[in-house]
Scaffold this active site. Sequence first.
Site: not given
Length: 369
Positions: A258-259
């Site tokens: 979930e960068l």
Amino acid sequence: MKFINPYLLAISTVFFVNCSSNKETLTLKDSYKNDFYIGTALSADQIEEKDAKVDSLIRTEFNAITAENIMKSMYTHPQKDKYDFTLSDKFVAYGEKNKMFIHGHTLIWHSQLAPWMEKIADSTEMKAFMKDHITTIVSKYKGRINSWDVVNEALNEDGTLRPSVFLKTLGEKYLVDAFKLAAKADPKVDLYYNDYNIEEPAKRAGAIALIKKIKAEGGKIDGVGIQGHWRLHSPSIEEIEKSILEYSALGIKVAFTELDITVLPNPWDLKGADVNQNFEGSAKMNPYPKTLPDSVQTKLAERYASIFKLFLKHKDKISRVTFWGVYDGQSWLNDWPIKGRTNYPLPFDKDLKHKPAYDSILKLNKTEE
Ligand code: 9MR
């Protein structure tokens, strides 16, 4: 034999060489195709291909997808005896049509639960819920979804177990049970534990203990998802590297799931992604409502470059790097921890244009080859 005009041959060779070495023509997924998947999280509108420009960007740049919200339990399982797979069917079909790696998010999570689930108060009912929920969903997409977040965010910041409705009703056994149920429903799908801040030492130690326990008790766990909701100056590259090494030493894959990188003030030093943390806004807290100054844009590009440099160094251990959203305008970070700010956490801006961060990620891999 056909005559080949040497002049035309020379021109076309020059043209071809120029095109193939022209960084502008490369995309994220192509640039990293020998390293790991490059993913993005899709909103409902994106799954339904409502905006052709966004759709084209998604298909050009990414080869892995996660549903940002629509596969969470409140949407897929709104009532005890009712599942709704309308949007998740479209999500999986979208990934198949575009030959993408499809990640399922998420099966067991204390947040975004349907109201009826929150009322489950005893172990018999919770056991029945977990069995029905996991078996139904994982079997439905057996062989079509490539990996699942089986359990999401089960840990507190100090590495102890979060007092969720699952822990309260079933005790810590719910963790291994969830992984066993998922593996039974689809023995080949990759199963992940996913959480934020698990690159921080105390929480990382908790995650490692949890993963070891799941394995020791006979659960199948294939990977860990480090969410990667990060800041310009933290976590340090050293802590991220230690995490990659320590998790992969457990014999599992490491994914960054979930960068994004916030560039906005964070006076409370909040880390991670606890959506219950919300604060009042002010002009001081929203310093770039129109555009991001060049100086910050550069810092963001440098931060992304150093992170991806590390990812490349450990590409043998990393399965996937997924950005949390396609472009800045849609990021959840415009509303967390303060509603209505303008944040710039992703490689594409609100008009879908490449940011310097995009170029720095792309350039990095090409210059190294
Ligand atoms: O990006 C998601 C946002 O649109 C939702 O409102 C929020 C609700 O909990 O969830 C966000 O995604 C979260 C993800 O599912 C799990 N890790 C943290 C993410 C950011 O909060």
